[in-house]
Design a protein around this motif. Sequence first.
Motif, PDB file in Angstrom:
ATOM      1  N   GLU A  65       0.886  -1.156   0.000  1.00 26.51           N
ATOM      2  CA  GLU A  65       0.000   0.000   0.000  1.00 26.51           C
ATOM      3  C   GLU A  65       0.930   1.214   0.000  1.00 26.51           C
ATOM      4  N   ALA A  66       0.466   2.335  -0.506  1.00 27.97           N
ATOM      5  CA  ALA A  66       1.282   3.557  -0.497  1.00 27.97           C
ATOM      6  C   ALA A  66       0.505   4.683   0.168  1.00 27.97           C
ATOM      7  N   ILE A  67       1.241   5.617   0.780  1.00 26.79           N
ATOM      8  CA  ILE A  67       0.608   6.757   1.425  1.00 26.79           C
ATOM      9  C   ILE A  67       1.391   8.024   1.128  1.00 26.79           C
ATOM     10  N   HIS A  68       0.647   9.093   0.840  1.00 31.74           N
ATOM     11  CA  HIS A  68       1.256  10.413   0.662  1.00 31.74           C
ATOM     12  C   HIS A  68       0.656  11.336   1.720  1.00 31.74           C
ATOM     13  N   VAL A  69       1.519  11.939   2.552  1.00 28.13           N
ATOM     14  CA  VAL A  69       1.056  12.822   3.621  1.00 28.13           C
ATOM     15  C   VAL A  69       1.346  14.268   3.240  1.00 28.13           C
ATOM     16  N   ARG A  70       0.311  15.079   3.188  1.00 28.65           N
ATOM     17  CA  ARG A  70       0.441  16.500   2.893  1.00 28.65           C
ATOM     18  C   ARG A  70       0.462  17.294   4.198  1.00 28.65           C
ATOM     19  N   MET A  71       1.385  18.241   4.303  1.00 29.98           N
ATOM     20  CA  MET A  71       1.438  19.154   5.436  1.00 29.98           C
ATOM     21  C   MET A  71       0.887  20.488   4.947  1.00 29.98           C
ATOM     22  N   ASP A  72      -0.348  20.825   5.343  1.00 27.00           N
ATOM     23  CA  ASP A  72      -1.026  21.934   4.673  1.00 27.00           C
ATOM     24  C   ASP A  72      -0.495  23.323   5.041  1.00 27.00           C
ATOM     25  N   ASN A  73       0.377  23.415   6.045  1.00 25.42           N
ATOM     26  CA  ASN A  73       0.969  24.721   6.353  1.00 25.42           C
ATOM     27  C   ASN A  73       2.431  24.810   5.904  1.00 25.42           C
ATOM     28  N   ILE A  74       2.863  23.871   5.062  1.00 25.83           N
ATOM     29  CA  ILE A  74       4.200  23.903   4.469  1.00 25.83           C
ATOM     30  C   ILE A  74       4.034  23.971   2.954  1.00 25.83           C
ATOM     31  N   GLU A  75       4.752  24.883   2.319  1.00 24.00           N
ATOM     32  CA  GLU A  75       4.587  25.090   0.872  1.00 24.00           C
ATOM     33  C   GLU A  75       5.302  23.992   0.093  1.00 24.00           C
ATOM     34  N   TYR A  76       4.620  22.896  -0.050  1.00 23.45           N
ATOM     35  CA  TYR A  76       5.135  21.755  -0.809  1.00 23.45           C
ATOM     36  C   TYR A  76       4.011  21.323  -1.741  1.00 23.45           C
ATOM     37  N   GLU A  77       4.128  21.682  -2.998  1.00 25.94           N
ATOM     38  CA  GLU A  77       3.039  21.467  -3.951  1.00 25.94           C
ATOM     39  C   GLU A  77       3.081  20.054  -4.530  1.00 25.94           C
ATOM     40  N   SER A  78       2.263  19.190  -3.992  1.00 31.41           N
ATOM     41  CA  SER A  78       2.207  17.809  -4.454  1.00 31.41           C
ATOM     42  C   SER A  78       1.228  17.691  -5.615  1.00 31.41           C
ATOM     43  N   ASP A  79       1.663  17.045  -6.670  1.00 32.40           N
ATOM     44  CA  ASP A  79       0.770  16.757  -7.785  1.00 32.40           C
ATOM     45  C   ASP A  79       0.114  15.407  -7.494  1.00 32.40           C
ATOM     46  N   ILE A  80      -1.008  15.471  -6.800  1.00 27.78           N
ATOM     47  CA  ILE A  80      -1.669  14.247  -6.356  1.00 27.78           C
ATOM     48  C   ILE A  80      -2.077  13.373  -7.536  1.00 27.78           C
ATOM     49  N   SER A  81      -2.523  14.003  -8.621  1.00 27.72           N
ATOM     50  CA  SER A  81      -2.957  13.221  -9.783  1.00 27.72           C
ATOM     51  C   SER A  81      -1.785  12.423 -10.361  1.00 27.72           C
ATOM     52  N   TYR A  82      -0.584  13.027 -10.349  1.00 27.43           N
ATOM     53  CA  TYR A  82       0.588  12.305 -10.847  1.00 27.43           C
ATOM     54  C   TYR A  82       0.920  11.121  -9.932  1.00 27.43           C
ATOM     55  N   LEU A  83       0.883  11.359  -8.620  1.00 24.34           N
ATOM     56  CA  LEU A  83       1.199  10.288  -7.681  1.00 24.34           C
ATOM     57  C   LEU A  83       0.177   9.164  -7.762  1.00 24.34           C
ATOM     58  N   GLU A  84      -1.082   9.523  -7.952  1.00 24.88           N
ATOM     59  CA  GLU A  84      -2.127   8.501  -8.092  1.00 24.88           C
ATOM     60  C   GLU A  84      -1.926   7.701  -9.366  1.00 24.88           C
ATOM     61  N   SER A  85      -1.601   8.388 -10.467  1.00 25.56           N
ATOM     62  CA  SER A  85      -1.367   7.707 -11.738  1.00 25.56           C
ATOM     63  C   SER A  85      -0.144   6.796 -11.647  1.00 25.56           C
ATOM     64  N   HIS A  95      -3.043   6.144  -0.666  1.00 26.88           N
ATOM     65  CA  HIS A  95      -3.872   6.848   0.303  1.00 26.88           C
ATOM     66  C   HIS A  95      -3.257   8.233   0.527  1.00 26.88           C
ATOM     67  N   VAL A  96      -4.071   9.269   0.432  1.00 26.24           N
ATOM     68  CA  VAL A  96      -3.592  10.645   0.611  1.00 26.24           C
ATOM     69  C   VAL A  96      -4.188  11.219   1.894  1.00 26.24           C
ATOM     70  N   LYS A  97      -3.326  11.689   2.779  1.00 21.59           N
ATOM     71  CA  LYS A  97      -3.757  12.254   4.058  1.00 21.59           C
ATOM     72  C   LYS A  97      -3.158  13.651   4.232  1.00 21.59           C
ATOM     73  N   THR A  98      -3.862  14.495   4.969  1.00 26.54           N
ATOM     74  CA  THR A  98      -3.405  15.865   5.220  1.00 26.54           C
ATOM     75  C   THR A  98      -3.324  16.122   6.715  1.00 26.54           C
ATOM     76  N   THR A  99      -2.245  16.778   7.140  1.00 26.29           N
ATOM     77  CA  THR A  99      -2.087  17.151   8.541  1.00 26.29           C
ATOM     78  C   THR A  99      -1.386  18.505   8.604  1.00 26.29           C
ATOM     79  N   ARG A 100      -1.112  18.991   9.806  1.00 27.96           N
ATOM     80  CA  ARG A 100      -0.412  20.251   9.984  1.00 27.96           C
ATOM     81  C   ARG A 100       0.253  20.256  11.355  1.00 27.96           C
ATOM     82  N   PHE A 101       1.147  21.208  11.591  1.00 25.81           N
ATOM     83  CA  PHE A 101       1.759  21.351  12.904  1.00 25.81           C
ATOM     84  C   PHE A 101       1.983  22.829  13.178  1.00 25.81           C
TER      85      PHE A 101
END
Length: 244
Positions: A65-85, A95-101
Amino acid sequence: MPKPNESQLLEKRLKERLVKAMATYDLISDDDRILVGLSGGKDSLCLLELLSQRQKIQHPRFELEAIHVRMDNIEYESDISYLESFSQSLGVPLHVKTTRFDPSTDTRRSPCFLCSWYRRKILFNVAQELGCNKIALGHHQDDILQTTLMGLFYQGQFGSMPAFLKMRKMPLAIIRPLCMEKEEDLQAFAQIRGYQKQVKHCPYEHASHRHEIKKLLDQIEKMTPEVRSCMWRALNKEGKLTEQ
């Protein structure tokens, strides 16, 4: 029979080192269910591709299984469609999840530590939800050696990121199947495969000393060409690459 070209030789090297790491540190066993951390960088993309290829051999038999974690208060532009493809092309669910700190909540810890901790927390939770017993991360040999020097110089400790780490408080283990791979080989493989780069503008990326340590290790290698293999032998001798 035609001689293999440079691309084929590179892929062969990567696969051989992966298999050697799996055998040396007992990273993957039959019936393992592995959650792969997919940041979108070259190392994690390479890790997922190599593991998916190895999975098809069924020796050992394991699920991915694969997981991509997005940190929504860090400027890291993930191309989710590319990772899914990309994951779909390998037959691996993503699996795509979002968190922050909030770095102001714990001034004793660096923002890099807090960011990493919150990402790991997501990894641990999702792994257990999916019934995974191992989490695979894309750290390569250069990462591990640089971490060793950082520990010596800034913390007064001899250690590193182990290839195999069994968690004490949960039924999980962290594995690093790329632990024997050289970064330059992964970079070359990524270029050949045409991996898409993610846009990263982390405000804390220069807060750690990793960039300086990387340059220092390169300088030492010019004086002592065998420094990386010597450091690797020392880590193995002291049992720093496996923690049960």
